[in-house]
Each structure stands twice: as structure tokens, then as C-alpha cells.
Write an enzyme that holds these catalytic residues in place. Structure first.
Site, PDB file in Angstrom:
ATOM      1  N   ASP A  98       0.888  -1.139  -0.028  1.00  0.00           N
ATOM      2  CA  ASP A  98       0.209   0.015  -0.008  1.00  0.00           C
ATOM      3  C   ASP A  98       0.926   1.343   0.100  1.00  0.00           C
ATOM      4  O   ASP A  98       1.938   1.248   0.485  1.00  0.00           O
ATOM      5  CB  ASP A  98      -0.853   0.033   1.470  1.00  0.00           C
ATOM      6  CG  ASP A  98      -1.947   0.959   1.196  1.00  0.00           C
ATOM      7  OD1 ASP A  98      -1.982   1.821   0.162  1.00  0.00           O
ATOM      8  OD2 ASP A  98      -2.883   0.934   2.039  1.00  0.00           O
ATOM      9  N   ASP A 271      -8.168  -7.399   1.229  1.00  0.00           N
ATOM     10  CA  ASP A 271      -7.058  -7.261   2.365  1.00  0.00           C
ATOM     11  C   ASP A 271      -7.667  -6.721   3.627  1.00  0.00           C
ATOM     12  O   ASP A 271      -8.729  -5.860   3.489  1.00  0.00           O
ATOM     13  CB  ASP A 271      -5.924  -6.638   1.991  1.00  0.00           C
ATOM     14  CG  ASP A 271      -5.917  -5.125   2.186  1.00  0.00           C
ATOM     15  OD1 ASP A 271      -5.486  -4.733   3.278  1.00  0.00           O
ATOM     16  OD2 ASP A 271      -6.600  -4.352   1.370  1.00  0.00           O
ATOM     17  N   CYS A 309     -14.616 -26.524  10.360  1.00  0.00           N
ATOM     18  CA  CYS A 309     -13.087 -26.208   9.797  1.00  0.00           C
ATOM     19  C   CYS A 309     -11.896 -27.288   9.606  1.00  0.00           C
ATOM     20  O   CYS A 309     -12.051 -28.144  10.501  1.00  0.00           O
ATOM     21  CB  CYS A 309     -12.623 -25.121  10.777  1.00  0.00           C
ATOM     22  SG  CYS A 309     -10.911 -24.419  10.176  1.00  0.00           S
ATOM     23  N   CYS A 311      -8.752 -26.613   9.227  1.00  0.00           N
ATOM     24  CA  CYS A 311      -7.450 -26.072   9.566  1.00  0.00           C
ATOM     25  C   CYS A 311      -6.631 -26.941  10.759  1.00  0.00           C
ATOM     26  O   CYS A 311      -7.028 -27.519  11.411  1.00  0.00           O
ATOM     27  CB  CYS A 311      -7.273 -24.453  10.114  1.00  0.00           C
ATOM     28  SG  CYS A 311      -7.743 -24.484  11.835  1.00  0.00           S
ATOM     29  N   CYS A 314      -7.989 -26.552  14.487  1.00  0.00           N
ATOM     30  CA  CYS A 314      -9.306 -27.269  14.637  1.00  0.00           C
ATOM     31  C   CYS A 314      -9.016 -28.831  14.874  1.00  0.00           C
ATOM     32  O   CYS A 314      -9.651 -29.382  15.384  1.00  0.00           O
ATOM     33  CB  CYS A 314     -10.316 -26.865  13.767  1.00  0.00           C
ATOM     34  SG  CYS A 314     -10.695 -25.208  13.980  1.00  0.00           S
ATOM     35  N   HIS A 340      -5.977 -19.945  12.812  1.00  0.00           N
ATOM     36  CA  HIS A 340      -7.413 -20.617  12.494  1.00  0.00           C
ATOM     37  C   HIS A 340      -8.078 -19.224  11.764  1.00  0.00           C
ATOM     38  O   HIS A 340      -8.619 -19.550  10.668  1.00  0.00           O
ATOM     39  CB  HIS A 340      -8.156 -20.748  13.619  1.00  0.00           C
ATOM     40  CG  HIS A 340      -9.544 -20.990  13.326  1.00  0.00           C
ATOM     41  ND1 HIS A 340     -10.311 -21.973  12.954  1.00  0.00           N
ATOM     42  CD2 HIS A 340     -10.637 -20.018  13.692  1.00  0.00           C
ATOM     43  CE1 HIS A 340     -11.471 -21.748  12.801  1.00  0.00           C
ATOM     44  NE2 HIS A 340     -11.715 -20.437  13.194  1.00  0.00           N
TER      45      HIS A 340
END
Length: 377
Positions: A98, A271, A309, A311, A314, A340
């Protein structure tokens, strides 16, 4: 000139017939970026609470860094000497910087603005600095990201129409100067659409940027306090007016429900610091909505953060254990929640892309909006 390099081409692989959603591939010097895409924010050349290897394992394709903060510390010259941001932060995939304009204009009481540029005071030591659009491009070229953003003026919400109109015209003039100053062919320079909720100013901004031509377009000035429904109504027209063959980047938006809705309007890139910041505050994203892990009801809850989930957090840790870490202010709690939450958003856009490719995005939106978590974001 910006927008002329074949390296930064954007291919649309599928467009959903019932919505404006599309799945595409944006080509960068560090590999293809498959859209829609969520880009984790690493303001100071690090995504807080997670290592680059772990971030890559989650499937992150692009990370952000911020020109304002890196200019102040450690300095763009230090990053350049290290070989650029990719080497400096050990990130092998794409990076977007940015311009830092949002940070400068959020400190309105310590800046001096004119048509040639902006003078601002450092948050580090109080020293005054001067940026012209050309200075800003030079700094971003030193940092070496794959995608860089033009320096623009970011008006707050609410703001008088005359003030926003002046910001649109100044930003367009700066966009032209940024494009003229930009020399690195391995970087894509994006223009930024401004205009607040004044649709005629949004249209003017798009027309002025279109006369210059960019390989992609940021959509700025949303999620700054305006009503959500008004934002989506305005965004729908803005997205439709932008070139169909260039990526559209909705800046600073990481709310899952907003992402799902914005993809339906044809937005490709997102983002936000939301998933990492909320993780450090002890909050988990889930298909059921936000979970405040400080809550006593989780003290003996030995299930995963989100049963739906996939991930690694989890798969291996319980709500009760993470609540314990959060309440004890253990570093691991923030790390696990960061992992997560980032997986949650990266997986959301991954599934959205799959739905677009299958021609089922309208059903994907309905399922999300009818789900138990949609209203909690």
C-alpha cells in the site's frame, strides 16, 4: 507506462451467470495469483502471529506490507540493501505494498497537503517528511513488491462533497504522475478509485484513471464508517464501471459476509487486518459467527473452534485449551487463533472460487447469507 506489461495480465477463467462474480488468474513476477483472493496484512513486513512457512502452508498467495511504516522503520534503503521485501521477510510468493496514503491522511492533524504532495510528521520521532507521488513510487520500487499502489488522498466519512471532489481530482493527478514515474517492469502499479458515496465522483475517478490505464484498480474509501448497505449499493456500480479485463481490489475489507457479497459484485481482491487483530484480542471466526474465547462458557468445551473447519488448529486443539491460553495471555493463544482466522478467510475465498468455476455462486451466497454466522460479522 502503467498497464502495458504482459507480465501483469489478468485472465478470467469463469464468470458466474447469475451474479457478477468471476474467477481469474493475475500474473505476477512471483507466480500466478488465483482470484478471488484474500491477502493477509503484514504491515511492517510480517503478518503478526504466524511464520511465513505456516502462512504459505495455509495457501496464502499474496501478503501486504505498508510503505509508510517501512519508510519510517527500518527504511526503504535497508530493505533494498537486503534484496527487497521478498528476501528481507523470507516470502517467496507475491507481495503488495500500500502507498501509505491512508495512514498519512488518518493523521490529519499532523499533515500539510498541497497539489504537489504531502508533508507529514513521523509517528516514530516526530520528524517531518515530504512525499510527492514520484517520491512514493521511488520508495515502493526500493521495497520491491509485485504490486504497488498509487499515492492518493483518502477522504474520511462523512465528508463534504466539495472536499471529496477535490480529493478525487488531486488523486487522479497524482495517479498520472505515479504512472509517469514508475520504471520497474516487474511491478504492477494499480490506480485507486475514490469518491466516497458520491456516485458521480466515483464515476469521474474511474474515467480519469481509465484515461491513464492501469493493470489493476484499487477501490478505496469504503469501510470507513458508512452504512453497510449504502456501501454495497455504491460498490455495485463502481465495480461494473471498472474494466472487465483488470483485477478489482476492494481495499481494507475482511468481513466474511462483505467479502461474499462483494465477490458477487465482481470484486477480485481483498485485504484486512481483521482476522489477525481479532485473533490477538481472543476472538475466533467460525461458521457459527464470532467466538469470544474469553467467555466462561468455553472453559470446559473440548470441541474444536469450528467443527466445519479443516485447519490444523481445529484438528489438534480445543476451545477450552485456547480459552486458557487467551486468559493467561500466553503467546500461543494468539498464534493459534491467527492461524485459524486466516485459514477461515483463505478457505472462504477458495470455496467461493470453486463455486464460481462450477457456475454455482448464487447458491453459495444464499447458503452463506442463510447460515447461522452471516449476521454476526
Amino acid at each position: 507506462m502503467a498497464g502495458m506489461s504482459t507480465m501483469h495480465s489478468f485472465e478470467i477463467e469463469a464468470a458466474d451467470g447469475a451474479t457478477g462474480a468471476r474467477a481469474g488468474v493475475f500474473h505476477t513476477a512471483h507466480g500466478p495469483v488465483r482470484t478471488p483472493v484474500f491477502m493477509p496484512v503484514g504491515t511492517r513486513a510480517t503478518v503478526k502471529g504466524i511464520t511465513p512457512d505456516a502462512l504459505e502452508a495455509l495457501g496464502a498467495q499474496v501478503v501486504l506490507a505498508n510503505t509508510y511504516h517501512l519508510f519510517l522503520r527500518p527504511g526503504a534503503d535497508v530493505v533494498a540493501e537486503a534484496g527487497g521485501l521478498h528476501s528481507f521477510m523470507n516470502w517467496k510468493r507475491a507481495i503488495l505494498t500500500d502507498s501509505g496514503g491512508f495512514q498519512i491522511f488518518s493523521l490529519a492533524d499532523t499533515l500539510k497537503l498541497d497539489d504537489d504532495g504531502v508533508t507529514f510528521r513521523s509517528i516514530v520521532d516526530g520528524a517531518w517528511h515530504r512525499w510527492t507521488p514520484e517520491d512514493n513510487v521511488r520508495i515502493q520500487e526500493q521495497l520491491g513488491a509485485d504490486v504497488i499502489m498509487q499515492l492518493d488522498q483518502c477522504p474520511p466519512y462523512p465528508a463534504e462533497e466539495a472536499f471529496v471532489a477535490e480529493a478525487v481530482r488531486r488523486s487522479a493527478a497524482w495517479a498520472k504522475r505515479c504512472a509517469a514515474a514508475h520504471e520497474r517492469e516487474d511491478q504492477a502499479l494499480f490506480g485507486i478509485v475514490q469518491g466516497g458515496l458520491y456516485q458521480h465522483l466515483r464515476r469521474e475517478s474511474i474515467e480519469r484513471l481509465g484515461e491513464i490505464g492501469f493493470p489493476g484498480y484499487g477501490i478505496g474509501g469504503y469501510s470507513v464508517g458508512e452504512p453497510h448497505e449504502l456501501m454495497l449499493e455504491s460498490l455495485a456500480e463502481v465495480s461494473a464501471l471498472l474494466p472487465a479485463d483488470r483485477p478489482r481490489y476492494l481495499m481494507g475489507v475482511g468481513n466474511p459476509t462483505t467479502i461474499v457479497q462483494a465477490i458477487a459484485l465482481g470484486v477480485d481482491m481483498f485485504d484486512c487486518v481483521l482476522p489477525t487483530r481479532t485473533a490477538r484480542l481472543g476472538t475466533a471466526f467460525s461458521s457459527q459467527g464470532r467466538l469470544n474465547l474469553r467467555n466462561a462458557k468455553f472453559s470446559r468445551d473440548f470441541g474444536p473452534l469450528d467443527p466445519e473447519c479443516s485447519c490444523p488448529v481445529c484438528a489438534s486443539y480445543t476451545r477450552a485449551y485456547i480459552r486458557h491460553l487467551v486468559n493467561m495471555k500466553e503467546m500461543l493463544g494468539a498464534i493459534l487463533l491467527t492461524t485459524h482466522n486466516l485459514h477461515f478467510l483463505l478457505d472462504l475465498v477458495r470455496r467461493a472460487r470453486g463455486a464460481i468455476l462450477a457456475g454455482q455462486y448464487a447458491a453459495f451466497v444464499r447458503a452463506w447469507m442463510d447460515g447461522p454466522g452471516a449476521d454476526d460479522y
